[in-house]
Motif scaffolding. Structure first.
Motif: not given
Length: 300
Positions: A25, A30, A42, A46
């Motif tokens: 991430p 993110l 992920l 996502e």
């Protein structure tokens, strides 16, 4: 129970999952990236969000249902997963409908006369002509002396005895010992085989090679399971050669316009010590060839 999903569809889903697991991430930018997560990489939702598709649709893609996926969606997934150009090419190959794939050939690969002529023109250099599966189709005598002096030079001429560099790299002790950085060489070969497998999913010989190596060598199986894909066009290799000791050589891959699946790999020394070693190897190989000719059968 045998899956009814075609192999290429399974490969497509597995490739998506491997690339999702490889992208953290933090790299994806993110929010809340520092939180502890139960799975690597992920989550499906996502990736779906980053690619602009529904979670349900992305889930179906990971299950191998990519037959109707548009190029726009595939490229959006490539951007979301931060795929390299080679990985994106592989993703598109895996999603390609069967009718658009090249028809599988059962005939042995043959070196093109122009490629053989090029090998003859650079006969004093270490060089090898590689087929689709990294089989040796032809080589110069110095190339043979550098890469596989323990196998007959003429073995490349017969499809039944043709050396397979990936097989030798994992299953042949002298070949494993030849490379100072064996793991790097091994990973490069595995990543290249995966790239080729996406372009030629119906190649029975390639499938048999991959299956054999997965069964016989745990390291190959582990490297194959990572899903990594790469193309190799050049670089530097370090050798522990049994006859001339340590040496380093740069290599360059030359693609063959007449045979797109074939590649000519040419080596050049990186320093004087390596140049002397390769010159010695060439002289030994030349003398050995002359010796065989001199002691061979004569006509009456």
């Amino acid at each position: 129970m045998v899956s009814s999903t075609p192999a290429t569809s399974r490969d497509f889903g597995e490739f998506l999952r491997s690339r999702r697991a490889a992208l953290g991430p933090e790299r994806a930018g993110l929010p809340g990236a520092g939180r502890r997560r139960r799975v690597p990489g992920l989550r499906r939702e996502e990736v779906a969000q980053l690619a602009g598709v529904s979670v349900a649709y992305y889930t179906r893609l990971e299950q191998g249902q990519a037959r109707n996926a548009s190029t726009e969606v595939l490229l959006a997934l490539a951007r979301a997963l931060q795929l390299t150009a080679t990985e994106t090419e592989h993703l598109l190959d895996l999603a390609r409908p069967a009718v658009l794939r090249p028809a599988p050939s059962t005939r042995p690969e043959r070196p093109h006369p122009r490629a053989l002529g090029m090998l003859e023109a650079i006969a004093d250099q270490p060089a090898v002509l590689l087929g689709r599966r990294n089989d040796v189709l032809a080589w110069t005598r110095t190339g043979h002396a550098l890469l596989a002096p323990h196998v007959p030079f003429a073995s490349a001429e017969d499809p039944a005895t043709r050396p397979s560099l990936p097989r030798a790299l994992f299953l042949d002790a002298p070949m494993r010992a030849l490379y100072a950085d064996w793991e790097h060489e091994a990973r490069a070969n595995v990543s290249y085989l995966r790239l080729v497998s996406g372009k030629h999913p119906d190649d029975a010989g390639l499938a048999a090679l991959i299956g054999e190596l997965c069964m016989k060598d745990r390291e190959f199986a582990a490297m194959w399971a990572t899903g990594r894909v790469s193309e190799c066009t050049g670089g530097t290799k370090r050798f522990h050669h049994p006859q001339v000791g340590d040496l380093m050589a740069e290599f360059q891959i030359w693609l063959q316009a007449d045979s797109p699946d074939h590649r000519l790999e040419v080596y050049t020394p990186v320093d004087d010590q390596s140049a002397d070693a390769l010159t010695l190897l060439g002289a030994v190989a030349h003398d050995r060839a002359l010796g065989r000719a001199a002691t061979g059968p004569t006509s009456s």
